[in-house]
Motif scaffolding. Structure first.
Motif, short mmCIF file in Angstrom:
data_model
loop_
_atom_site.label_atom_id
_atom_site.label_comp_id
_atom_site.label_asym_id
_atom_site.label_seq_id
_atom_site.Cartn_x
_atom_site.Cartn_y
_atom_site.Cartn_z
N LEU A 82 -11.39 -0.09 -8.52
CA LEU A 82 -11.20 1.29 -7.85
C LEU A 82 -11.03 2.32 -8.73
CD1 LEU A 82 -8.59 0.32 -5.05
CD2 LEU A 82 -10.72 1.60 -4.67
N TYR A 142 -12.92 5.98 -9.18
CA TYR A 142 -12.29 7.26 -9.20
C TYR A 142 -12.67 7.91 -10.46
CZ TYR A 142 -8.86 5.02 -5.78
OH TYR A 142 -8.30 4.52 -4.95
N SER A 180 -12.31 -2.87 -0.91
CA SER A 180 -11.06 -3.75 -0.93
C SER A 180 -10.08 -2.91 -0.01
CB SER A 180 -10.62 -3.57 -2.40
OG SER A 180 -10.47 -2.30 -2.93
N TYR A 181 -8.82 -3.65 0.31
CA TYR A 181 -7.65 -3.07 1.06
C TYR A 181 -8.11 -2.89 2.62
CZ TYR A 181 -5.08 -3.04 -3.22
OH TYR A 181 -4.61 -3.35 -4.50
N ALA A 182 -9.40 -3.11 3.15
CA ALA A 182 -9.63 -2.89 4.36
C ALA A 182 -8.81 -3.40 5.45
CB ALA A 182 -11.09 -3.28 4.51
N ILE A 226 -0.01 1.53 4.13
CA ILE A 226 -1.28 1.43 4.76
C ILE A 226 -2.45 1.55 3.73
CG2 ILE A 226 -3.03 2.01 6.72
CD1 ILE A 226 -0.64 3.15 8.25
N SER A 227 -2.64 0.52 3.04
CA SER A 227 -3.49 0.65 1.72
C SER A 227 -4.95 1.22 1.87
CB SER A 227 -3.58 -0.53 1.03
OG SER A 227 -2.32 -1.05 0.79
N ARG A 246 -5.88 3.37 3.98
CA ARG A 246 -5.75 4.71 4.19
C ARG A 246 -5.51 5.53 2.84
NH1 ARG A 246 -1.26 8.18 4.47
NH2 ARG A 246 -0.92 10.05 5.97
N THR A 247 -4.65 4.94 1.76
CA THR A 247 -4.56 5.49 0.59
C THR A 247 -5.70 5.51 -0.11
OG1 THR A 247 -2.17 4.37 0.53
CG2 THR A 247 -3.08 5.15 -1.40
N VAL A 248 -6.49 4.50 -0.20
CA VAL A 248 -7.79 4.32 -0.84
C VAL A 248 -8.95 5.94 -0.16
CG1 VAL A 248 -10.00 3.22 -1.44
CG2 VAL A 248 -7.62 2.33 -1.50
N HIS A 280 -8.00 8.42 1.21
CA HIS A 280 -7.56 9.75 1.14
C HIS A 280 -7.95 10.09 -0.52
CE1 HIS A 280 -4.04 10.64 4.01
NE2 HIS A 280 -5.30 10.86 4.44
N ILE A 281 -7.74 9.25 -1.07
CA ILE A 281 -8.08 9.59 -2.56
C ILE A 281 -9.73 9.83 -2.80
CG2 ILE A 281 -8.15 8.70 -5.13
CD1 ILE A 281 -5.56 6.87 -4.44
N GLU A 338 -5.15 -8.44 -3.65
CA GLU A 338 -4.64 -6.99 -3.24
C GLU A 338 -3.25 -7.01 -3.17
OE1 GLU A 338 -6.55 -6.15 0.52
OE2 GLU A 338 -8.64 -5.92 -0.38
N MET A 379 -2.10 1.50 -8.60
CA MET A 379 -2.44 1.26 -7.12
C MET A 379 -1.05 1.46 -6.43
SD MET A 379 -4.68 1.17 -4.65
CE MET A 379 -4.23 1.11 -2.76
N ASN A 433 0.28 3.83 -3.43
CA ASN A 433 0.58 3.50 -2.41
C ASN A 433 2.22 3.90 -2.01
OD1 ASN A 433 -1.05 2.22 -0.28
ND2 ASN A 433 -1.21 0.35 -1.61
N SER A 487 1.97 7.80 -1.03
CA SER A 487 1.18 8.08 -0.05
C SER A 487 2.12 7.62 1.43
CB SER A 487 -0.20 7.28 0.10
OG SER A 487 -0.84 7.45 1.49
N THR A 515 -8.01 12.12 -14.41
CA THR A 515 -8.28 11.55 -13.29
C THR A 515 -7.10 11.26 -12.62
OG1 THR A 515 -10.55 10.69 -14.10
CG2 THR A 515 -9.48 9.62 -11.87
#
Lengths: 291, 291
Positions: free
Chosen positions: A63, A67, A89-91, A103-104, A106-108, A110-111, B36, B64, B68, B71, B107
């Motif tokens: 990740l 980024y 990941s984190y789906a 809610i990981s 969602r975080t990913v 958003h980023i 995760e 991460m 989280n 967020s 970043t």
């Protein structure tokens, strides 16, 4: 269009570059002694780019690299950024089950959106509902139905009377899509989770499964426990051969679990490196990119 | 004000909670089989919160978790978010040295700002110039000058004639600040990096260092090679005792390197867990928070 290859998607990026005749940029990646990731693009990014990075373990490092790729390309002038994450990941962290949980997914999302991704392409995401968390970013979820259908058509001598099975009701659409493409019937088992122990149990409302051969389709397998349970249930119902298509195959432990139950075909995609026969998603991706 | 403790900053968060009489929230953290991170806040976050998370190895996982935390707190209603990162990873990736390199510090700062951090507090950051990458977020960089000064005043019997030494010219302000606080003199060595091999050499323009005792101050030590070299140079110049204050002490390998050269005092902060005597930054942090 320029393709920027993530650290773990170099072969796939080369394949895509050849097929689409697009410029390929393979950055220089390294990990410093202290564990920090370094990367340097191999050439100036063009205005329109596609970055390919699968987000399997170590997912947080993959990740961070993603980024950095987006942020660097944006700083150096890219204006239209597509990202393809074969494994996202984190789906599975897609909602609050207990109060105040992160809610990981969602975080990913958003980023990625805030860093400037215009179009995110995922592969058979666990729960497409999570896409509601993105406000402006376009998202396309690939289900590699043609590649999978073609694989089974090529490798199975007799397709007649094969039943496509989803191991739970929530994911029955996967079974339906593949069944329609292959001209077969489909059904689903039922998975219930014990409210206190968290143990998973697989049952069925159908008194019998009429086929001797089935193909189980699922999105993720990690330990293999629940799919082994589903397979045992099908065995009891008289199924003699079980084949599997699991999009994201996370562990060799899972492979052992399935092989104990069946000597059928086991295939996955290239989303996570592994020892299972892997089918490429390149045709499915190109179809999305050509729209 | 509510304190939300990062997975690695629980003791410090407890200390801060006690000192400031602020509510403490220690989330539930775990790592799933597939690698995760999971986290769940222990109570609803208040409007105004401070999150404390040090970003040492595995830095991408700690990042991460931090993303989280921010967020999740934001989603659940926090409006004013302060973050304290005793160790800020990727701080040394602060500019493009070669074309098209990722500037990872940029970043990370962008992501923190975009997730909604109002105030970021760092501890002796490698290069404060990186703060220019943040557009709206307030940033305060702590240099724990009082805590360090007090430590040496308590533990050294004779403070007279001690010289504070910066191992390179770029970081001479650190030496100056500590020297002023302790009423001592300061100087710097010169560090040059070979343009082709990348090897670091430490020299000095001064013909002699007049003190028999020095305190070397630096921000980060990873392998200890360049500080050992600086120490050897001081030895040749007649220094008999060398003490060290290194804000971020990354490895035990570095400790071995320094102990071979000197049996002086070696101290660091709590920013990275380790075996060196660690001083707390709580007084310095409280001063910033009370402004």
């Amino acid at each position: 269009m320029q393709i920027i290859s993530g650290s773990n998607s170099i072969e796939f990026s080369k394949e895509l570059s050849k097929k689409m005749n697009w410029e390929l940029s393979i950055p220089n990646y390294k990990i410093f002694n202290d564990g920090e990731s370094y990367l340097r693009l191999s050439k100036p990014p063009t205005e329109e780019i596609i970055i390919i990075q699968s987000l399997y373990y170590p997912q947080d490092t993959h990740l961070m690299q993603l980024y950095n790729l987006i942020s660097t390309a944006k700083r150096l002038g890219s204006k239209n950024i597509t990202v393809y994450t074969p494994y996202f990941s984190y789906a599975r962290s897609d909602k609050e089950i207990l109060q105040y949980e992160a809610i990981s997914a969602r975080t990913v999302l958003h980023i990625l959106e805030m860093l400037g991704v215009n179009h995110l392409i995922t592969l058979d995401i666990h729960n497409p509902q999570i896409f509601k968390f993105a406000k402006t970013m376009k998202i396309t979820n690939i289900y590699p139905i043609k590649s999978v259908s073609n694989y089974f058509k090529t490798h199975l001598s007799n397709l007649k009377n094969i039943l496509i099975v989803s191991p739970d009701q929530g994911a029955i659409q996967r079974a339906e899509m593949l069944a329609n493409e292959m001209g077969l019937k489909f059904t689903s088992l039922e998975k219930t989770r014990h409210p206190i122990t968290g143990n998973v149990q697989v049952t069925t409302k159908h008194t019998k499964v009429s086929s001797e051969t089935v193909i189980i389709v699922d999105d993720i397998i990690s330990t293999g426990t629940s799919l082994a349970q589903a397979s045992s249930l099908l065995r009891i119902m008289g199924v003699s051969t079980i084949h599997y298509f699991i999009t994201h195959f996370l562990s060799s432990e899972a492979l052992d679990a399935l092989k104990e139950i069946s000597d059928g075909i086991i295939i996955s995609t290239h989303s996570v490196p592994g020892i299972v026969n892997q089918i490429s998603t390149i045709d499915d991706l190109c179809e999305v990119l050509s729209r």
